[in-house]
Structures are given as structure tokens and as C-alpha cells.
Design a protein around this motif. Structure first.
Motif, mmCIF file in Angstrom:
data_model
loop_
_atom_site.group_PDB
_atom_site.id
_atom_site.type_symbol
_atom_site.label_atom_id
_atom_site.label_comp_id
_atom_site.label_asym_id
_atom_site.label_seq_id
_atom_site.Cartn_x
_atom_site.Cartn_y
_atom_site.Cartn_z
ATOM 1 N N LEU A 1 -4.710 -14.225 9.465
ATOM 2 C CA LEU A 1 -6.006 -14.256 8.803
ATOM 3 C C LEU A 1 -5.611 -12.559 8.137
ATOM 4 O O LEU A 1 -6.011 -11.811 6.816
ATOM 5 C CB LEU A 1 -7.511 -14.012 9.355
ATOM 6 N N SER A 2 -5.452 -11.845 9.417
ATOM 7 C CA SER A 2 -5.027 -10.213 8.608
ATOM 8 C C SER A 2 -3.941 -9.774 8.106
ATOM 9 O O SER A 2 -3.982 -9.587 7.502
ATOM 10 C CB SER A 2 -5.085 -9.624 10.508
ATOM 11 N N ALA A 3 -2.920 -10.924 8.012
ATOM 12 C CA ALA A 3 -1.562 -10.531 6.855
ATOM 13 C C ALA A 3 -2.198 -11.507 5.956
ATOM 14 O O ALA A 3 -2.414 -10.531 4.955
ATOM 15 C CB ALA A 3 -1.159 -11.893 7.821
ATOM 16 N N VAL A 4 -3.078 -12.084 5.865
ATOM 17 C CA VAL A 4 -3.310 -12.316 4.437
ATOM 18 C C VAL A 4 -3.900 -11.434 3.400
ATOM 19 O O VAL A 4 -4.215 -11.064 2.318
ATOM 20 C CB VAL A 4 -4.016 -14.046 4.413
ATOM 21 N N ILE A 5 -5.681 -10.695 4.031
ATOM 22 C CA ILE A 5 -5.996 -10.188 3.628
ATOM 23 C C ILE A 5 -5.202 -8.847 3.894
ATOM 24 O O ILE A 5 -5.561 -8.183 2.567
ATOM 25 C CB ILE A 5 -7.344 -9.232 5.158
ATOM 26 N N LEU A 6 -4.350 -8.359 4.513
ATOM 27 C CA LEU A 6 -3.757 -6.939 4.644
ATOM 28 C C LEU A 6 -2.733 -7.367 3.403
ATOM 29 O O LEU A 6 -3.116 -5.895 1.843
ATOM 30 C CB LEU A 6 -2.666 -6.594 5.245
ATOM 31 N N ALA A 7 -2.271 -8.257 2.327
ATOM 32 C CA ALA A 7 -2.160 -8.921 1.590
ATOM 33 C C ALA A 7 -2.275 -8.775 -0.017
ATOM 34 O O ALA A 7 -2.179 -8.260 -1.055
ATOM 35 C CB ALA A 7 -1.421 -9.777 1.293
ATOM 36 N N ILE A 8 -4.039 -8.700 0.432
ATOM 37 C CA ILE A 8 -4.672 -9.615 -0.769
ATOM 38 C C ILE A 8 -4.891 -8.044 -0.575
ATOM 39 O O ILE A 8 -5.573 -7.224 -2.455
ATOM 40 C CB ILE A 8 -5.749 -10.327 -0.890
ATOM 41 N N ILE A 9 -5.409 -6.739 -0.170
ATOM 42 C CA ILE A 9 -5.697 -5.769 -0.318
ATOM 43 C C ILE A 9 -4.123 -4.899 -0.950
ATOM 44 O O ILE A 9 -5.230 -4.563 -1.681
ATOM 45 C CB ILE A 9 -5.871 -4.843 1.235
ATOM 46 N N SER A 10 -3.432 -5.057 -0.307
ATOM 47 C CA SER A 10 -1.808 -4.080 -1.388
ATOM 48 C C SER A 10 -1.279 -4.594 -2.690
ATOM 49 O O SER A 10 -2.052 -3.691 -3.219
ATOM 50 C CB SER A 10 -1.073 -4.757 -0.141
#
Length: 155
Positions: free
Chosen positions: A8-17
Motif C-alpha cells: 500500500l505504501s509503494a502504491v501511494i508513493l508511486a501515485i504521488i510521484s
């Protein structure tokens, strides 16, 4: 559970970037440097007028050639006797330019260019008249020009 949290953290980080890169890509700016050659017979007033005309043409061309461009900065320098000095800088957004294309309001003029280029005594001679005009450049007082300078020493 720990695996799901990392995923979930990786997906959120990818969306933010991804959103950050998209917003950066939407605002496109361009900075352009142009040089005018000044001959000895030209007055400073005509040089400034020529620089304004060149800046106006360049801004209009940049916005016309690149529809994604949101802001343009044009810096005009003058070359006289192998001395290159900035005369003006115009910065304008596409929206502001479409509302009002008068170059003067988007332009910063470099007052010291007149002296640095060798135009004497702050006067401008018009090629068609024998009289001269004085450029209205605000003079700095002694207290503001030296004593407020961080490098000023009064030993």
C-alpha cells in the motif's frame, strides 16, 4: 499484514510521484537570450525601442509556435564596442499576454546599461534633432547606496 502495508505504501508513493511529474509537465516555461548590435550613430532611446520591438516579436512568436508554453522570459542584451550589457528583461505568462500585449508592463529595464554601453552623461541624442533628452533614472542617495551595503566599511 506487513506485506500489505508495504504494498500500500509503494502504491501511494508511486501515485504521488506520478502526480508530481504530471503537474510539472503541464507548466512549460522558456527563457531566451537575444543580442542587438549597437552602432555608434544610434541613440540609447532608439536602442531601447529596438529591444522592446524585438522582445514583443519574440514573445508573440514563442507563444504562437508552442501552444504548451505557459510563460516566456526574454532577455535582450546590446553589444557595442565588444561590450555586451543587458538592456531589458521581459517575463510574461500566456494568459497575461493574451489580455494585454503591451511590452512595457512586463519589462524590467536595466538603467545602468546606458552608461555601461558608453552613452555619455545620461543624455540621449535623437538622430533627427540636435537636442538631447535626459533619461529619468532615479539617483540613489549616498546613505542608501553605501551605508546599507553589507560590504561597506567606514574606517
Amino acid at each position: 499484514m506487513n506485506l500489505y502495508l508495504r504494498l500500500l505504501s509503494a502504491v501511494i508513493l508511486a501515485i504521488i510521484s506520478l502526480t508530481a511529474s504530471i503537474s510539472i509537465g503541464l507548466a512549460e516555461t522558456k527563457e531566451r537570450y537575444l543580442t542587438l548590435d549597437s552602432d555608434g550613430s544610434q541613440s540609447f532611446a532608439s536602442l531601447v525601442q529596438q529591444a522592446e520591438d524585438l522582445a514583443k516579436e519574440s514573445i508573440a512568436r514563442e507563444f504562437q509556435e508552442n501552444p504548451a508554453l505557459t510563460e516566456v522570459t526574454i532577455i535582450i542584451t546590446a553589444d557595442r564596442s565588444r561590450q555586451r550589457v543587458p538592456v531589458l528583461r521581459s517575463r510574461v505568462s500566456r494568459r497575461d499576454w493574451q489580455q494585454d500585449a503591451r511590452i512595457e508592463q512586463w519589462t524590467r529595464y536595466f538603467a545602468d546599461a546606458q552608461l555601461l554601453l558608453g552613452f555619455r552623461n545620461g543624455s540621449i541624442s535623437s538622430p533627427n534633432s540636435g537636442s538631447s533628452q535626459v533619461m529619468n533614472v532615479p539617483a540613489r542617495s549616498r546613505s542608501t547606496s553605501r551605508e546599507n551595503d553589507p560590504g561597506f566599511r567606514d574606517d
